[in-house]
Design a protein around this motif. Sequence first.
Motif, short mmCIF file in Angstrom:
data_model
loop_
_atom_site.label_atom_id
_atom_site.label_comp_id
_atom_site.label_asym_id
_atom_site.label_seq_id
_atom_site.Cartn_x
_atom_site.Cartn_y
_atom_site.Cartn_z
N ASN A 5 0.81 -1.21 0.00
CA ASN A 5 0.00 0.00 0.00
C ASN A 5 0.86 1.28 0.00
OD1 ASN A 5 -2.69 1.02 -0.05
ND2 ASN A 5 -2.28 1.81 2.02
N ASP A 6 2.04 1.19 0.62
CA ASP A 6 2.94 2.35 0.64
C ASP A 6 3.30 2.76 -0.78
OD1 ASP A 6 2.82 2.08 3.35
OD2 ASP A 6 4.89 1.43 3.64
N ALA A 7 3.54 1.76 -1.64
CA ALA A 7 3.90 2.06 -3.03
C ALA A 7 2.70 2.68 -3.75
CB ALA A 7 4.36 0.79 -3.73
N LYS A 8 1.49 2.22 -3.39
CA LYS A 8 0.28 2.76 -4.03
C LYS A 8 0.07 4.22 -3.63
CE LYS A 8 -2.43 -1.45 -4.52
NZ LYS A 8 -3.24 -2.26 -3.58
N GLU A 9 0.26 4.51 -2.36
CA GLU A 9 0.07 5.89 -1.89
C GLU A 9 1.08 6.83 -2.54
OE1 GLU A 9 -3.03 5.09 -0.66
OE2 GLU A 9 -2.65 6.99 0.32
N ARG A 10 2.26 6.31 -2.78
CA ARG A 10 3.31 7.10 -3.42
C ARG A 10 2.87 7.63 -4.79
NH1 ARG A 10 8.78 7.86 -4.08
NH2 ARG A 10 9.50 7.56 -6.21
N MET A 11 2.02 6.83 -5.46
CA MET A 11 1.53 7.26 -6.78
C MET A 11 0.63 8.49 -6.65
SD MET A 11 1.01 3.46 -8.27
CE MET A 11 0.04 3.86 -9.69
N LEU A 12 0.15 8.74 -5.44
CA LEU A 12 -0.72 9.90 -5.23
C LEU A 12 0.05 11.08 -4.62
CD1 LEU A 12 -3.69 7.85 -3.77
CD2 LEU A 12 -3.60 8.93 -6.03
N TRP A 13 1.36 11.05 -4.78
CA TRP A 13 2.25 12.04 -4.15
C TRP A 13 1.75 13.48 -4.37
CZ3 TRP A 13 6.67 11.11 -1.24
CH2 TRP A 13 7.44 12.25 -0.94
N HIS A 14 1.45 13.80 -5.63
CA HIS A 14 1.06 15.18 -5.94
C HIS A 14 -0.20 15.58 -5.16
CE1 HIS A 14 0.37 18.89 -8.09
NE2 HIS A 14 -0.87 18.48 -8.32
N ASP A 15 -1.18 14.67 -5.13
CA ASP A 15 -2.43 14.97 -4.42
C ASP A 15 -2.15 15.21 -2.93
OD1 ASP A 15 -3.39 14.34 -6.86
OD2 ASP A 15 -4.63 12.65 -6.23
N TYR A 16 -1.24 14.40 -2.38
CA TYR A 16 -0.90 14.59 -0.97
C TYR A 16 -0.24 15.96 -0.75
CZ TYR A 16 -2.11 10.09 1.12
OH TYR A 16 -2.81 9.03 1.62
N MET A 17 0.65 16.34 -1.66
CA MET A 17 1.33 17.62 -1.48
C MET A 17 0.34 18.79 -1.52
SD MET A 17 4.41 16.94 -0.78
CE MET A 17 4.02 15.31 -0.15
N VAL A 18 -0.65 18.67 -2.40
CA VAL A 18 -1.68 19.71 -2.48
C VAL A 18 -2.46 19.76 -1.16
CG1 VAL A 18 -3.81 20.40 -3.65
CG2 VAL A 18 -1.86 19.58 -5.00
N ALA A 19 -2.81 18.58 -0.65
CA ALA A 19 -3.58 18.53 0.61
C ALA A 19 -2.74 19.07 1.77
CB ALA A 19 -4.01 17.09 0.89
N TYR A 20 -1.46 18.74 1.80
CA TYR A 20 -0.57 19.25 2.86
C TYR A 20 -0.47 20.78 2.80
CZ TYR A 20 1.27 15.13 5.23
OH TYR A 20 1.39 14.02 6.04
N GLU A 21 -0.27 21.30 1.58
CA GLU A 21 -0.14 22.76 1.44
C GLU A 21 -1.39 23.47 1.95
OE1 GLU A 21 2.85 23.51 -2.20
OE2 GLU A 21 0.77 24.06 -2.54
N GLU A 22 -2.54 22.96 1.55
CA GLU A 22 -3.82 23.53 2.00
C GLU A 22 -3.88 23.51 3.53
OE1 GLU A 22 -7.47 24.03 0.62
OE2 GLU A 22 -5.99 25.29 -0.35
N MET A 23 -3.46 22.39 4.09
CA MET A 23 -3.49 22.23 5.54
C MET A 23 -2.57 23.25 6.23
SD MET A 23 -2.21 18.89 7.61
CE MET A 23 -0.51 19.39 7.61
N PHE A 24 -1.34 23.40 5.72
CA PHE A 24 -0.42 24.38 6.33
C PHE A 24 -1.00 25.78 6.25
CE2 PHE A 24 2.97 21.41 4.57
CZ PHE A 24 3.06 20.72 5.75
#
Length: 311
Positions: free
Chosen positions: A230-249
């Motif tokens: 699953n870690d490898a699968k989540e990695r494929m969503l890296w960009h989406d995570y970065m967008v969510a993190y930025e919004e959160m910060f």
Amino acid sequence: MMTGHHSKTDSSLHPFPIKKLDDLIRPFIVPPGHKISLAKDHDPAYKAHYLKKSEAESELQEGIEALAKYQDMLYAQNTYALLIIFQAMDAAGKDSTIKHVMSGINPQGCQVHSFKVPAGEELDHDYLWRCSKALPERGQIGIFNRSFYEEVLVTRVHPDILEQRQLPPGLINKHIWAHRFEEINNFEKYLTSNGTIILKFFLNVSKEEQKKRFLERIDLPEKNWKFSVNDAKERMLWHDYMVAYEEMFNHTSTEWAPWYVIPADHKWFTRLVVADIIYSRLKELNLSYPKVSEAKHEELLQAKVILEIPK
Ligand code: ATP
Ligand code: MG
């Protein structure tokens, strides 16, 4: 929790003395009320003026010792609690940072809570509930390895998670993230004004370094247990995570509970900076050992006299 709007720069309440932060720490804070770009403003490989690990080692050791001293006073004074939140992509080094930075600390005054995928009764409550139950008491340091912030990260990246949460009808709409940010800010403000100091760390690892660490987890038998497909699968969503993190910060770095984005490609640098920030925050509290009353002091002197009576 949604009682009116609070400005993220409201400094009437426990103002955070950003001006006083030392030079090592200042670049990592997400300034409340400002928008940052992870890609432009934060280099995961940054290591200040240090060239290599060995240069930072004695400073880290000093930091760890100083932390232990402050923890002892925090515990004795029993007035403040310290809550430290860690968020990161997989393999950014949350576990090892916690292990190293807290290595000098008295275990009686510190608890670590790791928040995994919620289940059972956790799902039958609001999203802050399980974290609320795990908050540190006065005198204690509480560490959250992941936290309620997952509810604006993984749940944002995977909308189906939210769909399955049995939330009241109408709650899932385009305003949900703004509402959650506001709820979280209010929750943290409430905790802060009741004596909990909050520090939030994002360990900022690069996508390339994550790949290197994943491959190591696959190649080294003693690290295999740390890896899941699953870690490898989540990695494929890296960009989406970065967008969510930025919004959160950009919505939850507040005067009372600021976010720090910590470079995480060099583990030794991550540890040094995290230790330094915790140390600096505790130092600002002007902690001291409780002073005993006149009467108590008198009792102590009497006890001494008794102890010194020859057999
Ligand atoms: P490591 O870095 O060693 O993998 P970890 O913190 O990722 O450690 P895991 O057991 O791998 O630990 O993962 C915990 C998982 O739980 C993460 O994928 C995280 O996104 C998920 N999780 C945590 N809180 C929530 C939540 N509130 N809703 C949905 N998923 C959550
Ligand atoms: Mg994981």
